[in-house]
Design a protein around this motif. Sequence first.
Motif, PDB file in Angstrom:
ATOM      1  N   GLY A 153      30.415 -91.599  95.158  1.00 46.75           N
ATOM      2  CA  GLY A 153      31.170 -91.500  93.914  1.00 46.75           C
ATOM      3  C   GLY A 153      30.330 -91.572  92.655  1.00 46.75           C
ATOM      4  N   LEU A 154      29.026 -91.313  92.757  1.00 41.63           N
ATOM      5  CA  LEU A 154      28.171 -91.328  91.564  1.00 41.63           C
ATOM      6  C   LEU A 154      28.640 -90.261  90.587  1.00 41.63           C
ATOM      7  N   ARG A 155      28.679 -90.615  89.297  1.00 42.76           N
ATOM      8  CA  ARG A 155      29.173 -89.719  88.260  1.00 42.76           C
ATOM      9  C   ARG A 155      28.103 -89.402  87.228  1.00 42.76           C
ATOM     10  N   VAL A 156      28.227 -88.247  86.589  1.00 38.14           N
ATOM     11  CA  VAL A 156      27.484 -87.959  85.367  1.00 38.14           C
ATOM     12  C   VAL A 156      28.296 -88.554  84.223  1.00 38.14           C
ATOM     13  N   PRO A 157      27.787 -89.551  83.495  1.00 41.25           N
ATOM     14  CA  PRO A 157      28.578 -90.138  82.408  1.00 41.25           C
ATOM     15  C   PRO A 157      28.894 -89.097  81.345  1.00 41.25           C
ATOM     16  N   GLY A 158      30.146 -89.080  80.899  1.00 41.72           N
ATOM     17  CA  GLY A 158      30.543 -88.138  79.866  1.00 41.72           C
ATOM     18  C   GLY A 158      30.308 -88.701  78.473  1.00 41.72           C
ATOM     19  N   ALA A 159      30.866 -88.035  77.474  1.00 40.93           N
ATOM     20  CA  ALA A 159      30.667 -88.445  76.086  1.00 40.93           C
ATOM     21  C   ALA A 159      31.956 -88.252  75.305  1.00 40.93           C
ATOM     22  N   ALA A 160      32.285 -89.234  74.482  1.00 44.01           N
ATOM     23  CA  ALA A 160      33.505 -89.172  73.679  1.00 44.01           C
ATOM     24  C   ALA A 160      33.326 -88.333  72.422  1.00 44.01           C
ATOM     25  N   ASP A 161      32.104 -88.249  71.918  1.00 46.56           N
ATOM     26  CA  ASP A 161      31.826 -87.556  70.658  1.00 46.56           C
ATOM     27  C   ASP A 161      30.655 -86.597  70.900  1.00 46.56           C
ATOM     28  N   ALA A 162      30.947 -85.302  70.888  1.00 41.93           N
ATOM     29  CA  ALA A 162      29.928 -84.299  71.228  1.00 41.93           C
ATOM     30  C   ALA A 162      28.766 -84.305  70.248  1.00 41.93           C
ATOM     31  N   ALA A 163      29.063 -84.310  68.954  1.00 45.06           N
ATOM     32  CA  ALA A 163      27.996 -84.267  67.954  1.00 45.06           C
ATOM     33  C   ALA A 163      27.124 -85.523  68.032  1.00 45.06           C
ATOM     34  N   GLU A 164      27.753 -86.665  68.228  1.00 42.12           N
ATOM     35  CA  GLU A 164      26.997 -87.910  68.357  1.00 42.12           C
ATOM     36  C   GLU A 164      26.030 -87.844  69.526  1.00 42.12           C
ATOM     37  N   LEU A 165      26.505 -87.336  70.664  1.00 38.40           N
ATOM     38  CA  LEU A 165      25.646 -87.268  71.846  1.00 38.40           C
ATOM     39  C   LEU A 165      24.480 -86.314  71.623  1.00 38.40           C
ATOM     40  N   ALA A 166      24.741 -85.197  70.937  1.00 39.02           N
ATOM     41  CA  ALA A 166      23.662 -84.253  70.648  1.00 39.02           C
ATOM     42  C   ALA A 166      22.583 -84.914  69.796  1.00 39.02           C
ATOM     43  N   VAL A 167      23.005 -85.659  68.786  1.00 39.95           N
ATOM     44  CA  VAL A 167      22.041 -86.360  67.933  1.00 39.95           C
ATOM     45  C   VAL A 167      21.299 -87.407  68.742  1.00 39.95           C
ATOM     46  N   ARG A 168      22.030 -88.155  69.561  1.00 40.41           N
ATOM     47  CA  ARG A 168      21.406 -89.193  70.391  1.00 40.41           C
ATOM     48  C   ARG A 168      20.330 -88.595  71.298  1.00 40.41           C
ATOM     49  N   ALA A 169      20.619 -87.432  71.878  1.00 42.58           N
ATOM     50  CA  ALA A 169      19.656 -86.792  72.768  1.00 42.58           C
ATOM     51  C   ALA A 169      18.375 -86.426  72.025  1.00 42.58           C
ATOM     52  N   ILE A 170      18.508 -85.962  70.796  1.00 43.05           N
ATOM     53  CA  ILE A 170      17.331 -85.595  69.999  1.00 43.05           C
ATOM     54  C   ILE A 170      16.554 -86.844  69.587  1.00 43.05           C
ATOM     55  N   VAL A 171      17.272 -87.857  69.122  1.00 49.79           N
ATOM     56  CA  VAL A 171      16.618 -89.100  68.711  1.00 49.79           C
ATOM     57  C   VAL A 171      15.811 -89.685  69.866  1.00 49.79           C
ATOM     58  N   GLY A 172      16.329 -89.557  71.095  1.00 50.44           N
ATOM     59  CA  GLY A 172      15.698 -90.172  72.245  1.00 50.44           C
ATOM     60  C   GLY A 172      14.500 -89.439  72.808  1.00 50.44           C
ATOM     61  N   GLN A 173      14.145 -88.308  72.220  1.00 46.99           N
ATOM     62  CA  GLN A 173      13.001 -87.564  72.731  1.00 46.99           C
ATOM     63  C   GLN A 173      11.721 -88.387  72.576  1.00 46.99           C
ATOM     64  N   GLN A 174      11.048 -88.636  73.707  1.00 44.46           N
ATOM     65  CA  GLN A 174       9.716 -89.249  73.735  1.00 44.46           C
ATOM     66  C   GLN A 174       9.684 -90.699  73.260  1.00 44.46           C
TER      67      GLN A 174
END
Length: 302
Positions: free
Chosen positions: A119-140
């Motif tokens: 039952g392992l899941r890919v965690p979803g996201a409540a706010d698409a724009a927030e997640l996109a920014v988070r992904a960029i901020v987290g680079q490296q």
Amino acid sequence: MTARAHRFRHSIELPSPYDTDRLMGFLASRAIPGVEAVARDGGWRYARSLRLPGGAGSLLIRTEGRRALVTGLLSERADRTAAVQAATAVLNLRPAPAEVDAAFARHPDTRPLVARRPGLRVPGAADAAELAVRAIVGQQISIARASAACGALAAEHGEPLPRELAVDPGLTHLFPSARTLRAANPTRLRMPRARGAAIVGVADALAEGRIDLGADPVAVRRQLVALRGIGPWTAGYISMRVGQDADVLLEGDLIVRRSAAELGMPDTPRELSAYAEQFAPYRSYLTVHLWAAYTSGYSPGM
């Protein structure tokens, strides 16, 4: 509670099997201070602020056995549907876990992974724009540093969440909207200039409607990598969590490759990508299984 805060309750039945601990643990490790709060007190509690069509709000997801109980505080009663959709997106109930597990159980290399974490899941996201920014901020940078940087971004550029709309005292701000971030000066964001420019660029594309993160995932990934500062890993990660694309392999991810090597799979991006074709259309789940296997120290025979 003031007259403008509307409370709602909703219950979501979780499929079986469903790995609540791994999903909530993932969210807890990446929670943005002031925007998200995750705790465990018997069951799990995931709270977050929400930017909704009618105004600000927040929701709380509490897990109790095979159910997720959602409580929300809203500016407008009509935003209940949008808030429930946000909660459902976080929990990511499709494709059915049993369907994914059955596909992996047919392969000898992945059968032990499914047996260990059904039952392992890919965690979803409540706010698409927030997640996109988070992904960029987290680079490296580390997960902890990315969370702190996003918390600072919310405190400086977001809007305060009215106290009467907070389901948890840890929720203090709304994450800044794409329209707000598109107007930001990238040189004044507390991060490397190139990363700040990438955030402003993706925020502009989202605010202008040139990219719709809910559209066809393949097209969205192509549009994202066309923006300066966004590579295939970031685009794939956004697609997995926002677009709930079940068929993204992050073959260039260092932990994915290290985990694949430990499990006797090919570990170069090209060879791993070719090997993973047999797991389509569930390659996102190969990605999260490899992450989970590496962080848990699992290897065949243990």
